[in-house]
Scaffold this motif. Sequence first.
Motif, PDB file in Angstrom:
ATOM      1  N   PRO A 148       0.831  -1.215   0.000  1.00 16.03           N
ATOM      2  CA  PRO A 148       0.000   0.000   0.000  1.00 16.03           C
ATOM      3  C   PRO A 148       0.861   1.259   0.000  1.00 16.03           C
ATOM      4  O   PRO A 148       1.783   1.395   0.799  1.00 16.03           O
ATOM      5  CB  PRO A 148      -0.806  -0.124   1.296  1.00 16.03           C
ATOM      6  CG  PRO A 148      -0.003  -1.031   2.168  1.00 16.03           C
ATOM      7  CD  PRO A 148       0.700  -1.978   1.252  1.00 16.03           C
ATOM      8  N   ALA A 149       0.552   2.184  -0.900  1.00 13.18           N
ATOM      9  CA  ALA A 149       1.276   3.456  -0.973  1.00 13.18           C
ATOM     10  C   ALA A 149       0.488   4.574  -0.295  1.00 13.18           C
ATOM     11  O   ALA A 149       1.055   5.410   0.402  1.00 13.18           O
ATOM     12  CB  ALA A 149       1.547   3.821  -2.431  1.00 13.18           C
ATOM     13  N   VAL A 150      -0.827   4.580  -0.505  1.00 15.12           N
ATOM     14  CA  VAL A 150      -1.690   5.613   0.076  1.00 15.12           C
ATOM     15  C   VAL A 150      -2.883   4.936   0.720  1.00 15.12           C
ATOM     16  O   VAL A 150      -3.478   4.016   0.144  1.00 15.12           O
ATOM     17  CB  VAL A 150      -2.168   6.616  -0.989  1.00 15.12           C
ATOM     18  CG1 VAL A 150      -2.896   7.783  -0.316  1.00 15.12           C
ATOM     19  CG2 VAL A 150      -1.003   7.135  -1.825  1.00 15.12           C
ATOM     20  N   VAL A 175      10.750   5.926  10.034  1.00 12.78           N
ATOM     21  CA  VAL A 175       9.687   4.937   9.797  1.00 12.78           C
ATOM     22  C   VAL A 175      10.257   3.755   9.031  1.00 12.78           C
ATOM     23  O   VAL A 175      11.338   3.832   8.440  1.00 12.78           O
ATOM     24  CB  VAL A 175       8.497   5.544   9.022  1.00 12.78           C
ATOM     25  CG1 VAL A 175       7.897   6.718   9.761  1.00 12.78           C
ATOM     26  CG2 VAL A 175       8.903   5.943   7.611  1.00 12.78           C
ATOM     27  N   SER A 176       9.494   2.662   9.034  1.00 10.28           N
ATOM     28  CA  SER A 176       9.857   1.475   8.268  1.00 10.28           C
ATOM     29  C   SER A 176       8.784   1.232   7.208  1.00 10.28           C
ATOM     30  O   SER A 176       7.751   1.908   7.181  1.00 10.28           O
ATOM     31  CB  SER A 176       9.963   0.255   9.182  1.00 10.28           C
ATOM     32  OG  SER A 176       8.685  -0.086   9.703  1.00 10.28           O
ATOM     33  N   ALA A 177       9.010   0.236   6.359  1.00  9.74           N
ATOM     34  CA  ALA A 177       8.073  -0.053   5.270  1.00  9.74           C
ATOM     35  C   ALA A 177       6.705  -0.481   5.785  1.00  9.74           C
ATOM     36  O   ALA A 177       5.714  -0.380   5.061  1.00  9.74           O
ATOM     37  CB  ALA A 177       8.650  -1.129   4.356  1.00  9.74           C
ATOM     38  N   GLU A 178       6.632  -0.949   7.023  1.00 12.33           N
ATOM     39  CA  GLU A 178       5.352  -1.415   7.573  1.00 12.33           C
ATOM     40  C   GLU A 178       4.519  -0.278   8.150  1.00 12.33           C
ATOM     41  O   GLU A 178       3.362  -0.484   8.547  1.00 12.33           O
ATOM     42  CB  GLU A 178       5.594  -2.462   8.669  1.00 12.33           C
ATOM     43  CG  GLU A 178       6.175  -3.779   8.166  1.00 12.33           C
ATOM     44  CD  GLU A 178       7.636  -3.678   7.773  1.00 12.33           C
ATOM     45  OE1 GLU A 178       8.352  -2.854   8.397  1.00 12.33           O
ATOM     46  OE2 GLU A 178       8.060  -4.380   6.841  1.00 12.33           O
ATOM     47  N   ASP A 179       5.078   0.903   8.227  1.00 12.11           N
ATOM     48  CA  ASP A 179       4.392   2.012   8.886  1.00 12.11           C
ATOM     49  C   ASP A 179       3.354   2.674   7.983  1.00 12.11           C
ATOM     50  O   ASP A 179       3.405   2.582   6.750  1.00 12.11           O
ATOM     51  CB  ASP A 179       5.400   3.060   9.354  1.00 12.11           C
ATOM     52  CG  ASP A 179       6.084   2.673  10.645  1.00 12.11           C
ATOM     53  OD1 ASP A 179       5.373   2.333  11.603  1.00 12.11           O
ATOM     54  OD2 ASP A 179       7.330   2.695  10.704  1.00 12.11           O
ATOM     55  N   ARG A 180       2.411   3.358   8.660  1.00 15.52           N
ATOM     56  CA  ARG A 180       1.431   4.190   7.982  1.00 15.52           C
ATOM     57  C   ARG A 180       1.571   5.597   8.553  1.00 15.52           C
ATOM     58  O   ARG A 180       1.320   5.821   9.746  1.00 15.52           O
ATOM     59  CB  ARG A 180       0.020   3.650   8.189  1.00 15.52           C
ATOM     60  CG  ARG A 180      -0.198   2.285   7.526  1.00 15.52           C
ATOM     61  CD  ARG A 180      -1.649   1.846   7.575  1.00 15.52           C
ATOM     62  NE  ARG A 180      -1.870   0.650   6.750  1.00 15.52           N
ATOM     63  CZ  ARG A 180      -3.055   0.220   6.361  1.00 15.52           C
ATOM     64  NH1 ARG A 180      -4.154   0.880   6.732  1.00 15.52           N
ATOM     65  NH2 ARG A 180      -3.166  -0.866   5.624  1.00 15.52           N
ATOM     66  N   VAL A 181       1.963   6.535   7.701  1.00 12.68           N
ATOM     67  CA  VAL A 181       2.302   7.887   8.135  1.00 12.68           C
ATOM     68  C   VAL A 181       1.117   8.820   7.919  1.00 12.68           C
ATOM     69  O   VAL A 181       0.772   9.155   6.774  1.00 12.68           O
ATOM     70  CB  VAL A 181       3.533   8.412   7.365  1.00 12.68           C
ATOM     71  CG1 VAL A 181       3.891   9.821   7.833  1.00 12.68           C
ATOM     72  CG2 VAL A 181       4.719   7.464   7.540  1.00 12.68           C
ATOM     73  N   TYR A 197       1.411   0.767  -4.692  1.00 14.30           N
ATOM     74  CA  TYR A 197       2.410   1.525  -5.449  1.00 14.30           C
ATOM     75  C   TYR A 197       2.178   1.360  -6.950  1.00 14.30           C
ATOM     76  O   TYR A 197       2.339   2.322  -7.720  1.00 14.30           O
ATOM     77  CB  TYR A 197       3.823   1.066  -5.070  1.00 14.30           C
ATOM     78  CG  TYR A 197       4.340   1.721  -3.810  1.00 14.30           C
ATOM     79  CD1 TYR A 197       5.040   2.919  -3.862  1.00 14.30           C
ATOM     80  CD2 TYR A 197       4.109   1.151  -2.562  1.00 14.30           C
ATOM     81  CE1 TYR A 197       5.511   3.532  -2.716  1.00 14.30           C
ATOM     82  CE2 TYR A 197       4.584   1.752  -1.403  1.00 14.30           C
ATOM     83  CZ  TYR A 197       5.281   2.943  -1.485  1.00 14.30           C
ATOM     84  OH  TYR A 197       5.736   3.558  -0.348  1.00 14.30           O
ATOM     85  N   ARG A 198       1.797   0.177  -7.385  1.00 16.15           N
ATOM     86  CA  ARG A 198       1.523  -0.040  -8.802  1.00 16.15           C
ATOM     87  C   ARG A 198       0.331   0.798  -9.256  1.00 16.15           C
ATOM     88  O   ARG A 198       0.364   1.434 -10.312  1.00 16.15           O
ATOM     89  CB  ARG A 198       1.241  -1.518  -9.063  1.00 16.15           C
ATOM     90  CG  ARG A 198       0.900  -1.814 -10.534  1.00 16.15           C
ATOM     91  CD  ARG A 198       0.470  -3.249 -10.753  1.00 16.15           C
ATOM     92  NE  ARG A 198       1.610  -4.167 -10.699  1.00 16.15           N
ATOM     93  CZ  ARG A 198       1.793  -5.094  -9.752  1.00 16.15           C
ATOM     94  NH1 ARG A 198       0.914  -5.188  -8.745  1.00 16.15           N
ATOM     95  NH2 ARG A 198       2.831  -5.898  -9.786  1.00 16.15           N
TER      96      ARG A 198
END
Length: 529
Positions: A31-33, A201-207, A46-47
């Motif tokens: 997930p990107a957004v 943050v890491s790749a698992e985070d949601r900012v 992301y795709r």
Amino acid sequence: MVREVFARAQESVGTLHEFLLAGARLTPDAPAVVECVNGEVGTISYRQLERRVTALAARLDELGLDVGDRVILESDTTPWSIAALLACSTLGLTYIPVSPETPAQRLRAIVDTVEPALHLQSDTGRREGLPESIGLARFGPDGLAVDREPPPRVRRRREITPADPAYMIFTSGTTGRPKGVVMSHRAILAFFRGMLAHGIVSAEDRVATTPPLQFDFSLLDIGLALGSGASVVPVPRDLLRWPRRFLQFLHDSRATQVDGVPSIWRPVLKHETELLAELGGGIKGILYSGEKFPLPELRTLREVLPGLRIVNCFGSSESVAASFTDVPDPLGPDVEELSIGHAHPGAEMTLIDDEDGGAVSEVGAVGHIHLRSGALFTAYWDDPEATARALVPDPLNPRSGQVVFRTGDLGRLGEDGELYFVGRADSQVKIRGNRVELGEIERRATDFPGVAAATAVLLPIAEREPVLVLYVTLSSGVAELEELELKAFCMEALPDYMVPQKVQVLDELPTTANGKVDRAALLARSGKR
């Protein structure tokens, strides 16, 4: 591991969109957004984000715009506005974010200044009264709809270079004219690389990002998330006024990192500490910028969410930010102020004595913060005089031709070479002939029990000495404030000319669109500007 993979992939890229869309190649299904609509959490991979960017860019390209053309991007921070700014980057278009709440007169001033080729707006709104000389288009789930094509243009450019402008942020100028900060692809990428080195943050985070799109803090959040392979979570602007709804959104979107100016936490800490505590281990970190975070509120935040990583981000639009410093944990009662530390990797902050032009070396001495960095802005748009005042020859090596950013901020040198923010040079006032930093008064006032936040202003009085007024908000559970006791408390640490002559309690301090305390509104409140 993901962080290292992203870092290697981003080493060779030179443009904003390449950097932020690296996840489309490395983790395309991640997930990107993240967005929450009617209580339902949805994600855009992301795709999928890259496909949106590609489709928008293709439609924009049909309009015949050239590399370097300016595009006004009017929107809140949404999945579609993120795609739109990346589409602009893909074509080498300089995007200029503005808020849908921007007054018509201010927008017209920006339009007249930058002469954009296109005004691009979210399809949830429609701006009227724009000049016939610019194109009009709207974006959203149905793609790009063109209401008025821009006048025919001649394409003179073929390639996008890292030195080209990526975006322009307009800030308030001291002359009353909006000031456009021009940032190149090379500069914003240098900033991103320095920021990501902190491993916030890491790749698992949601900012969760709370600033408006027109505030470059929003791009910081987007870069922090997408540059790490994480997810960015745009928080709807209307939720920030309602602490319970804001916290519910953080819960529903499963945000793990929350970024914003300190004022977003004030109503939460005043009214909803129990609900905040229920989020518990969900929120692992916050990052704040824009202003000092009052220590009483920070301590409350620590108590409610123990183990929370809090990062103090310091800087200005001319470099996005200059430093990232972890707030101590625990934040003991002996801590009176927080360090802004050292500049992020790839940059350096130096204190310069304005009187002799040399570096400040004495612990406790105050100087003007100068920033040397690859992340510096190119110029103020169409304002060479202001640019020359800000980008100055390196005071320590003036013959080198290198320029550094004279930030307008004053700092104090700590024992280990770290810096402490003192205040803005232009907010330094004179009282009875004495130079006074309003921030020092505010810091003392927030040490008084029951005071959550404080802002000092100097009110001009015709044919009389100006009056020093302190505006304060109270901590949760505190019903009233003894003005004389607060003044006596200030007198214990401050000279008499720095003791507020008047104290006024407010339910909340007024803020600008970017969430900073609105000093002009406080002056207007007293009938003075």
